[in-house]
Design an enzyme around this catalytic site. Structure first.
Site, PDB file in Angstrom:
ATOM      1  N   CYS A 211     -14.541  -0.112   8.913  1.00  0.00           N
ATOM      2  CA  CYS A 211     -15.891  -0.336   9.426  1.00  0.00           C
ATOM      3  C   CYS A 211     -16.318   0.821  10.322  1.00  0.00           C
ATOM      4  CB  CYS A 211     -15.940  -1.657  10.192  1.00  0.00           C
ATOM      5  SG  CYS A 211     -17.590  -2.070  10.833  1.00  0.00           S
TER       6      CYS A 211
ATOM      7  N   CYS B  43     -14.716 -10.198  11.275  1.00  0.00           N
ATOM      8  CA  CYS B  43     -16.033 -10.832  11.377  1.00  0.00           C
ATOM      9  C   CYS B  43     -16.437 -11.617  10.124  1.00  0.00           C
ATOM     10  CB  CYS B  43     -17.102  -9.795  11.711  1.00  0.00           C
ATOM     11  SG  CYS B  43     -17.371  -8.539  10.427  1.00  0.00           S
TER      12      CYS B  43
END
Length: 240
Positions: A96, A192
């Site tokens: 990410c 997440c």
């Protein structure tokens, strides 16, 4: 200097924005919408976006929301699933940072005319032999240099880690003194896009085929079973 601060809704990025504002920079906060599905963990929940927006209001700075969900799915979620298929252990937070925070976001910042991008990572930037390099954060227990290790010297020239020289306790103290709503907010350490109800196994089950397997010792004696070999990683010592 015009600085775009990535605000996740946590205390570290909140204090990063506060410090840069107080240092006289022209600060704009931004929250990246990454995971397009349901989320109640990590840094992509609705409450986290709301916390980032409200902190920006407290600081009197503009707040933007960028939707990078397609890029996130291609660069983070899909490789996460593929890694389990072939039996390696992924680190989605590293990917990410590599593809979103310090690639897509940096490029967007340049297009919009910002001079730098700042985050709340616990890492520092030092110059060695004239080259900027990532260094561990001052708080070794919270060090995040390993998730930003991929940054090049050119990238580091336009990146800032304002809280990297502080301990977590100091960050929370600054936030509390400023009355920031995130001052006592717990750290988020979950992936997440993995919901708390379904967990990793539930998430992966809908995206790949699972295969039950046996566990053997070094002599080949069967000592147990696992519901899916894809959920076991090399060197795992617990949860078998």
């Amino acid at each position: 200097m015009k600085v775009l601060v990535a605000m996740s809704g946590g205390v570290d990025s909140s204090v990063a924005a506060l410090m840069l504002r107080d240092a006289g920079h022209e600060v704009t906060g931004v929250t990246m919408r990454l995971w397009g599905g349901e989320s109640d963990t990590g840094c992509c929940s609705v409450s986290d976006v709301d916390d980032a927006r409200r902190v920006a209001q407290q600081l009197g700075v503009d707040h933007l929301v960028f939707n990078f969900s397609e890029q996130f799915d291609a660069a983070v979620v899909a490789p996460y699933v593929d890694a389990h298929v072939v039996g390696v252990t992924p680190n989605p937070c590293v990917e990410c940072n590599r593809h979103l925070k310090f690639d897509a976001l940096l490029e967007r910042a340049r297009v919009l005319g910002f001079d730098a991008v700042a985050t709340g990572h616990h890492a520092r930037i030092d110059a060695l032999d004239g080259t900027a390099r990532v260094r561990r954060g001052a708080d070794f227990d919270k060090d995040q240099s390993y998730v930003v290790h991929m940054l090049s010297g050119d990238d580091l020239s336009t990146v800032m880690f304002p809280v990297g020289s502080m301990t977590k306790a100091q960050v929370r103290e600054v936030a509390a003194q400023a009355g920031l709503r995130t001052a006592s907010k717990p750290d988020s350490q979950d992936v997440c896009f993995i919901g708390s109800t379904e967990g990793r196994s539930g998430f992966l089950a809908g995206r790949m085929e699972m295969h039950p397997a046996t566990v053997t010792d070094e002599s080949g004696n069967e000592v147990g079973t696992v519901p899916a070999v894809e959920l076991v990683t090399v060197g795992q010592r617990r949860g078998l």
